[in-house]
Design an enzyme around this catalytic site. Sequence first.
Site, short mmCIF file in Angstrom:
data_model
loop_
_atom_site.label_atom_id
_atom_site.label_comp_id
_atom_site.label_asym_id
_atom_site.label_seq_id
_atom_site.Cartn_x
_atom_site.Cartn_y
_atom_site.Cartn_z
N GLN A 25 0.65 -1.29 -0.21
CA GLN A 25 -0.07 -0.06 0.15
C GLN A 25 0.93 1.12 0.09
O GLN A 25 0.29 2.36 -0.49
CB GLN A 25 -0.94 -0.04 1.22
CG GLN A 25 -2.03 -1.18 1.23
CD GLN A 25 -2.85 -1.16 2.36
OE1 GLN A 25 -2.71 -1.78 3.07
NE2 GLN A 25 -4.04 -0.35 2.08
N TYR A 65 -12.58 -2.46 13.61
CA TYR A 65 -13.17 -1.37 12.96
C TYR A 65 -14.79 -1.12 13.25
O TYR A 65 -15.09 0.08 13.56
CB TYR A 65 -13.16 -1.57 11.31
CG TYR A 65 -11.78 -1.15 11.03
CD1 TYR A 65 -10.62 -1.92 10.75
CD2 TYR A 65 -11.31 0.08 10.28
CE1 TYR A 65 -9.44 -2.02 10.41
CE2 TYR A 65 -10.18 0.16 9.96
CZ TYR A 65 -9.02 -0.73 9.88
OH TYR A 65 -8.03 -0.71 9.32
N GLU A 85 -5.50 1.88 -1.30
CA GLU A 85 -6.56 1.08 -0.58
C GLU A 85 -6.81 0.14 -1.54
O GLU A 85 -7.97 -0.14 -2.11
CB GLU A 85 -7.48 1.99 -0.20
CG GLU A 85 -8.76 1.28 0.62
CD GLU A 85 -8.34 0.52 1.70
OE1 GLU A 85 -7.48 0.83 2.39
OE2 GLU A 85 -8.99 -0.49 1.89
N TRP A 86 -5.73 -1.03 -1.71
CA TRP A 86 -6.06 -2.10 -2.47
C TRP A 86 -6.93 -1.85 -3.90
O TRP A 86 -6.46 -0.99 -4.73
CB TRP A 86 -6.87 -3.03 -1.71
CG TRP A 86 -6.09 -3.17 -0.34
CD1 TRP A 86 -6.50 -2.82 0.97
CD2 TRP A 86 -4.98 -4.11 -0.25
NE1 TRP A 86 -5.41 -3.28 1.78
CE2 TRP A 86 -4.58 -3.99 0.99
CE3 TRP A 86 -3.82 -4.67 -1.28
CZ2 TRP A 86 -3.31 -4.48 1.51
CZ3 TRP A 86 -2.72 -5.14 -0.66
CH2 TRP A 86 -2.42 -5.13 0.85
N ASN A 117 -1.11 -10.89 8.56
CA ASN A 117 -2.13 -9.59 9.02
C ASN A 117 -3.72 -10.22 8.15
O ASN A 117 -3.60 -10.36 7.00
CB ASN A 117 -1.75 -8.33 8.14
CG ASN A 117 -3.03 -7.26 8.30
OD1 ASN A 117 -3.12 -6.60 9.37
ND2 ASN A 117 -3.77 -7.09 7.50
N GLU A 118 -4.45 -10.00 9.29
CA GLU A 118 -5.91 -10.49 8.58
C GLU A 118 -5.85 -11.73 7.62
O GLU A 118 -6.30 -11.47 6.41
CB GLU A 118 -6.68 -9.35 8.09
CG GLU A 118 -6.93 -8.08 9.13
CD GLU A 118 -7.89 -7.25 8.32
OE1 GLU A 118 -8.59 -7.50 7.30
OE2 GLU A 118 -8.09 -6.17 9.05
N ARG A 153 4.19 0.52 12.89
CA ARG A 153 4.06 -0.78 12.28
C ARG A 153 3.98 -0.94 10.81
O ARG A 153 3.49 0.12 10.28
CB ARG A 153 2.44 -1.30 12.76
CG ARG A 153 1.81 -2.69 12.22
CD ARG A 153 0.60 -3.45 12.49
NE ARG A 153 0.59 -4.37 11.79
CZ ARG A 153 -0.60 -4.76 11.59
NH1 ARG A 153 -1.73 -3.92 11.51
NH2 ARG A 153 -0.95 -6.01 10.46
N HIS A 182 1.37 -9.19 4.81
CA HIS A 182 0.35 -8.29 4.55
C HIS A 182 -0.21 -8.53 3.21
O HIS A 182 -0.20 -7.57 2.43
CB HIS A 182 0.55 -7.08 4.86
CG HIS A 182 -0.92 -6.25 5.22
ND1 HIS A 182 -0.80 -5.42 6.53
CD2 HIS A 182 -1.77 -5.83 4.56
CE1 HIS A 182 -2.01 -4.67 6.46
NE2 HIS A 182 -2.72 -5.08 5.37
N ASN A 220 -7.52 -6.31 14.69
CA ASN A 220 -7.92 -4.99 13.63
C ASN A 220 -9.41 -4.91 13.80
O ASN A 220 -10.26 -5.65 13.83
CB ASN A 220 -7.69 -5.22 12.15
CG ASN A 220 -6.12 -5.43 12.00
OD1 ASN A 220 -5.38 -5.07 12.88
ND2 ASN A 220 -5.80 -5.75 10.72
N GLU A 265 -4.93 -2.19 14.23
CA GLU A 265 -5.62 -1.32 13.19
C GLU A 265 -6.95 -0.88 13.52
O GLU A 265 -7.75 -1.49 13.98
CB GLU A 265 -5.81 -2.15 11.90
CG GLU A 265 -4.55 -2.20 10.78
CD GLU A 265 -4.93 -2.79 9.58
OE1 GLU A 265 -5.83 -2.39 8.87
OE2 GLU A 265 -4.03 -3.49 9.11
N TRP A 281 -4.83 3.37 11.78
CA TRP A 281 -4.92 2.87 10.19
C TRP A 281 -5.36 4.32 9.43
O TRP A 281 -6.33 4.43 9.59
CB TRP A 281 -5.75 1.62 9.62
CG TRP A 281 -5.51 1.35 8.27
CD1 TRP A 281 -6.10 1.81 7.26
CD2 TRP A 281 -4.35 0.65 7.77
NE1 TRP A 281 -5.71 1.50 6.01
CE2 TRP A 281 -4.46 0.77 6.34
CE3 TRP A 281 -3.42 -0.13 8.24
CZ2 TRP A 281 -3.63 0.02 5.61
CZ3 TRP A 281 -2.63 -0.66 7.38
CH2 TRP A 281 -2.57 -0.68 6.02
#
Length: 712
Positions: A187, A477, A607-608, A331-332, A240, A286, A475, A554, A600
């Site tokens: 990213q 949200y 963003e992907w 990550n996730e 991070r 990631h 993470n 995050e 984050w």
Amino acid sequence: MKWVVLLVFLFWSAGLCSALGPCWLFGAPESACVDMMPGGWSGPQDPPSPYNIQVTYIPDSHSFNVRVAGDQFRAVLLQARRPGSTEPVGTFHPPQFSDLKLLTCSAPGDSVTNSLPIMKTEVEVTWAPPSQTNLGSIYFVSTVMNSCRNYWVGVQSEPLSELTRDIFWPGTVPDGYLWSTATASYQIEGAWNVDGKGESMWDRFQHNNGRFAGDDACKSYDYYARDVEMSDELGLNAYRFSLSWTRILPDGTVAGGINQAGIDYYNNLINELLINGKTPYVTLYHWDGPQTFQDQFGGWVNEAIVDYFNDYARVCYQAFGDRVKHWVTFNEPWSFVVGGYGIAGGAPGIWDANKTEQYKAAHNAIRAHARAWHTYDEEFRADQQGSCGIVIGSLWSEPLDPNNPQDVLGSYLYQQFFMGWFANPIFGNGNYPQEMIDIIAANSQREGWPQSRLPVFTEEEILYNRGTADFVGLNQYSARLIYASNDTSPVDPNGWFNWMSIMIPDLLGYRETIDPSWPQGEMIFLLVTPWCVRRQLDYFRSEYQYDGPFYLTETGISEAEFEQPNFEDIWRTCYYTLYTNEVVKAVELDGVDHRGFFAWTLMDNVEWGSETHERFGLFYTNFSDPARTRTPKDSVASYRDIATTNGFPVGAPHTETARAIWDWCLTKEPYEGTSPQAATFNTGGIRQADPTVDYFLPGVRVGAAYRDKVVN
Ligand code: BGC
């Protein structure tokens, strides 16, 4: 300091309830009082009692108002306690003496006699925990008497953690707490094919979809020193980031050669961090794995990748472990196995109508995690004295109707299929959650598969998986509401959002919704529900009997790309005020061993699949500028105030600001500016998922998959 006991307030009128009065008044334990009850008393009444306790928090004085009310009564003993303990915590501020009346028992076993009216139906007292008190899951409990014969023991309130769900809590986290941002190699780095870097799955996936913003991204490969400087401007003590596997091992393997330029890049970054007093917190994966593996053997669905990942991890521990003490394997994993191998929303872009590939990919990711942890544990820990954990991302779920057992079950299953899929093998019994095993086996059988689509861990693997984390990063949200539904079709075209039906395809019979009052950010998945932080921590602690360390690795909010840059990101100030206060509450109210907060993200990045159109940064990135200048948004100052003071110390100016804006931050208004198109999509306060629009979730693109594969 040892807490002195409780409060008593008796309603005195003409005499003294000889045994009880002094006993309660001077704070003897309740059991002693009961022992002193004159013989012949009828003793405690069985619940339910005719009394209740209502507790409200008074922000101005940082205290609780406790009101006991119900049928008439003569005396109340009130305490704050922890679950399972009869010891009181802290002291109460007693009511005015003029309120007190005398209660008389003329003889043991007699009923009360009074010369003056002494009965009351309610009484209020205040309780102010000293700042920094770890309140744990304290609740209030009282013993209420309406005569010397009749008294009710243990009339109790909700735990304070629930009562404090929506309030602002001035307080702090301990010194040494990590305050950070989080980033990911794909990213921000750019330099996708520079200095020997190999092609990653995300490079290929984006290019195949005609997207090229990631090729240069924020150019952190060149401007990493500026990134560290920004972290400094934010007053942070940790940083991070993730390593790009193919920058270090261009074709993914050690045999293919280690790329010295890649090692140098990360050495420079790590050294720059350490010189500036920032703890590196490093993620190995990631999502940008080697494309060669995808081409050669199917990537994560093939067990071969486990060895390769372990080799890669070992190279990283060897190269950087003298300075890196916090390692995250993945990550996730949920996001990349579902996004990449289930719904074609992320790299490598596989749509799997059979619902098998995501389970295989997850199986190998869990094996790879366990292997890399054991490698650290056995080969590096003694020398390097660091730690190795995993970052799990999931939404928090609650039953739509808490009184409907089916909704309660659905919300629990949602956690199992989302967080439990990875948490249970590592923090639980070493295997998948039993509910997942059973449900997928039943679905597979119904579909005619010879065996379950969920792979099976051997006994040896179960033992090997269990306990393979020195910490967990969550993470966190947002939240969802889950309800049971008779409609078991896989997709709910009328649903608010099809996260569950598309991305958790084996959990049929439940639907997902939200509360229309929840504020919403630009990204459709992001409802502002800060309370989910404590609830999920609480769930994790009890579900896995795990007490930490925890990190919130995050959280953040994005705005759409505006025509003109907008630095006035009040929504982000609100968001971080709310979410950081939740970790303060988790520490002070719930006693959680919580050790770090990672915003984050540092700067607007790729963003992907949304490329640069979703801006999550504390710093604004100018993508038209070859130098990718980064400019602080307004929220930089507010996050810095919080980070540099460990939260919200009583009396600090930003604590007063937070107190002042708190209620407003819980409304929709501050977040309206995140989306210039909000008016178009806003329907009755909830932005509806529009099937003609591509929506982007963390790493996954649902709209396209939904439209192309399901609707058509
Ligand atoms: C991911 C990030 C992503 C963020 C916002 C997280 O789930 O780890 O890479 O940018 O969500 O969508």
